[in-house]
Design a protein around this motif. Structure first.
Motif, PDB file in Angstrom:
ATOM      1  N   ARG A  39       0.829  -1.195   0.000  1.00 27.26           N
ATOM      2  CA  ARG A  39       0.000   0.000   0.000  1.00 27.26           C
ATOM      3  C   ARG A  39       0.871   1.256   0.000  1.00 27.26           C
ATOM      4  NH1 ARG A  39      -4.809   1.403   4.083  1.00 27.26           N
ATOM      5  NH2 ARG A  39      -4.025  -0.496   4.992  1.00 27.26           N
ATOM      6  N   GLU A  40       1.977   1.232   0.730  1.00 24.05           N
ATOM      7  CA  GLU A  40       2.899   2.364   0.730  1.00 24.05           C
ATOM      8  C   GLU A  40       3.479   2.572  -0.663  1.00 24.05           C
ATOM      9  OE1 GLU A  40       5.807   1.681   3.731  1.00 24.05           O
ATOM     10  OE2 GLU A  40       4.327   1.626   5.338  1.00 24.05           O
ATOM     11  N   HIS A  41       3.821   1.482  -1.344  1.00 26.85           N
ATOM     12  CA  HIS A  41       4.360   1.593  -2.703  1.00 26.85           C
ATOM     13  C   HIS A  41       3.302   2.135  -3.662  1.00 26.85           C
ATOM     14  CE1 HIS A  41       8.138  -0.199  -1.711  1.00 26.85           C
ATOM     15  NE2 HIS A  41       7.597  -1.361  -1.362  1.00 26.85           N
ATOM     16  N   VAL A  42       2.080   1.663  -3.536  1.00 27.09           N
ATOM     17  CA  VAL A  42       1.001   2.129  -4.414  1.00 27.09           C
ATOM     18  C   VAL A  42       0.707   3.606  -4.158  1.00 27.09           C
ATOM     19  CG1 VAL A  42      -1.458   1.894  -4.936  1.00 27.09           C
ATOM     20  CG2 VAL A  42      -0.028  -0.127  -4.732  1.00 27.09           C
ATOM     21  N   ASP A  43       0.699   3.995  -2.894  1.00 36.45           N
ATOM     22  CA  ASP A  43       0.483   5.402  -2.578  1.00 36.45           C
ATOM     23  C   ASP A  43       1.573   6.274  -3.201  1.00 36.45           C
ATOM     24  OD1 ASP A  43      -1.769   4.740  -1.173  1.00 36.45           O
ATOM     25  OD2 ASP A  43      -0.817   4.881   0.807  1.00 36.45           O
ATOM     26  N   ALA A  44       2.807   5.794  -3.178  1.00 37.84           N
ATOM     27  CA  ALA A  44       3.900   6.538  -3.802  1.00 37.84           C
ATOM     28  C   ALA A  44       3.710   6.625  -5.304  1.00 37.84           C
ATOM     29  CB  ALA A  44       5.238   5.875  -3.479  1.00 37.84           C
ATOM     30  N   THR A  45       3.163   5.588  -5.900  1.00 38.01           N
ATOM     31  CA  THR A  45       2.941   5.593  -7.344  1.00 38.01           C
ATOM     32  C   THR A  45       1.837   6.566  -7.733  1.00 38.01           C
ATOM     33  OG1 THR A  45       3.598   3.290  -7.433  1.00 38.01           O
ATOM     34  CG2 THR A  45       2.369   4.125  -9.299  1.00 38.01           C
ATOM     35  N   MET A  46       0.790   6.621  -6.945  1.00 37.26           N
ATOM     36  CA  MET A  46      -0.362   7.454  -7.280  1.00 37.26           C
ATOM     37  C   MET A  46      -0.190   8.925  -6.892  1.00 37.26           C
ATOM     38  SD  MET A  46      -2.317   5.494  -8.786  1.00 37.26           S
ATOM     39  CE  MET A  46      -2.422   3.763  -9.054  1.00 37.26           C
ATOM     40  N   ASP A  47       0.731   9.206  -5.988  1.00 38.97           N
ATOM     41  CA  ASP A  47       0.926  10.578  -5.530  1.00 38.97           C
ATOM     42  C   ASP A  47       1.616  11.395  -6.620  1.00 38.97           C
ATOM     43  OD1 ASP A  47       1.253  12.904  -4.133  1.00 38.97           O
ATOM     44  OD2 ASP A  47       2.587  12.061  -2.609  1.00 38.97           O
ATOM     45  N   PRO A  48       0.979  12.468  -7.124  1.00 41.68           N
ATOM     46  CA  PRO A  48       1.598  13.256  -8.189  1.00 41.68           C
ATOM     47  C   PRO A  48       2.836  14.013  -7.741  1.00 41.68           C
ATOM     48  CG  PRO A  48      -0.586  14.130  -7.631  1.00 41.68           C
ATOM     49  CD  PRO A  48      -0.362  12.913  -6.808  1.00 41.68           C
ATOM     50  N   ASP A  49       3.034  14.176  -6.447  1.00 41.07           N
ATOM     51  CA  ASP A  49       4.204  14.900  -5.951  1.00 41.07           C
ATOM     52  C   ASP A  49       5.454  14.029  -5.890  1.00 41.07           C
ATOM     53  OD1 ASP A  49       2.641  17.171  -5.645  1.00 41.07           O
ATOM     54  OD2 ASP A  49       2.099  16.665  -3.581  1.00 41.07           O
ATOM     55  N   VAL A  50       5.282  12.720  -6.000  1.00 41.37           N
ATOM     56  CA  VAL A  50       6.427  11.796  -5.981  1.00 41.37           C
ATOM     57  C   VAL A  50       7.037  11.777  -7.377  1.00 41.37           C
ATOM     58  CG1 VAL A  50       7.105   9.381  -5.682  1.00 41.37           C
ATOM     59  CG2 VAL A  50       5.428  10.406  -4.156  1.00 41.37           C
ATOM     60  N   PRO A  51       8.361  11.947  -7.479  1.00 42.79           N
ATOM     61  CA  PRO A  51       9.011  11.926  -8.796  1.00 42.79           C
ATOM     62  C   PRO A  51       8.789  10.590  -9.512  1.00 42.79           C
ATOM     63  CG  PRO A  51      10.532  12.665  -7.098  1.00 42.79           C
ATOM     64  CD  PRO A  51       9.296  12.198  -6.403  1.00 42.79           C
ATOM     65  N   PRO A  52       8.756  10.611 -10.841  1.00 46.23           N
ATOM     66  CA  PRO A  52       8.542   9.370 -11.599  1.00 46.23           C
ATOM     67  C   PRO A  52       9.570   8.282 -11.306  1.00 46.23           C
ATOM     68  CG  PRO A  52       8.240  11.257 -13.040  1.00 46.23           C
ATOM     69  CD  PRO A  52       8.753  11.783 -11.730  1.00 46.23           C
ATOM     70  N   ALA A  53      10.811   8.661 -10.994  1.00 45.17           N
ATOM     71  CA  ALA A  53      11.837   7.652 -10.691  1.00 45.17           C
ATOM     72  C   ALA A  53      11.481   6.881  -9.423  1.00 45.17           C
ATOM     73  CB  ALA A  53      13.198   8.324 -10.546  1.00 45.17           C
ATOM     74  N   GLU A  54      10.985   7.577  -8.400  1.00 48.33           N
ATOM     75  CA  GLU A  54      10.591   6.902  -7.165  1.00 48.33           C
ATOM     76  C   GLU A  54       9.343   6.052  -7.391  1.00 48.33           C
ATOM     77  OE1 GLU A  54      10.290   9.367  -3.689  1.00 48.33           O
ATOM     78  OE2 GLU A  54      12.010  10.561  -4.322  1.00 48.33           O
ATOM     79  N   ALA A  55       8.403   6.554  -8.191  1.00 48.10           N
ATOM     80  CA  ALA A  55       7.191   5.786  -8.487  1.00 48.10           C
ATOM     81  C   ALA A  55       7.546   4.522  -9.265  1.00 48.10           C
ATOM     82  CB  ALA A  55       6.207   6.641  -9.277  1.00 48.10           C
TER      83      ALA A  55
END
Length: 103
Positions: A39-55
């Motif tokens: 869920r933490e990984h998915v939240d990072a993927t969906m968050d627009p403020d997280v850079p694409p490399a981290e997502a």
């Protein structure tokens, strides 16, 4: 056998079944821990403020060499235009041999 004895036996069986379902077992605890981590990984993927490399790294942590589910790019794209494409480019850069990079 009398009706009373049968009823008592069925009630006892139902109680055991209910207690067993409510008590988490070792496998359930492991699954819950994996779910929270994902869920933490998915939240990072969906968050627009997280850079694409981290997502991209988060998606690779979830799926690894497996194929991501159909429609995931549309779900990511719903947040920010072009985000899914940017994440896909990062996945291709990070793990070009994985199925996630191919899809």
């Amino acid at each position: 056998m009398g009706t009373t004895a049968r009823r008592r036996r069925e009630q006892a069986r139902a109680r055991r079944r209910q207690q067993g379902a409510a008590r988490p077992r070792g496998d359930d605890l492991d699954a819950r821990a994996r779910f929270e981590e994902n869920r933490e990984h998915v939240d990072a993927t969906m968050d627009p403020d997280v850079p694409p490399a981290e997502a991209a790294a988060a998606l690779l942590a979830i799926y690894g060499d497996d194929l991501p589910p159909t429609g995931l790019a549309h779900t990511i794209e719903a947040g920010v235009d072009g985000r899914a494409a940017a994440i896909c480019e990062e996945i291709r850069r990070l793990a070009p041999e994985s199925l996630a990079a191919v899809s």
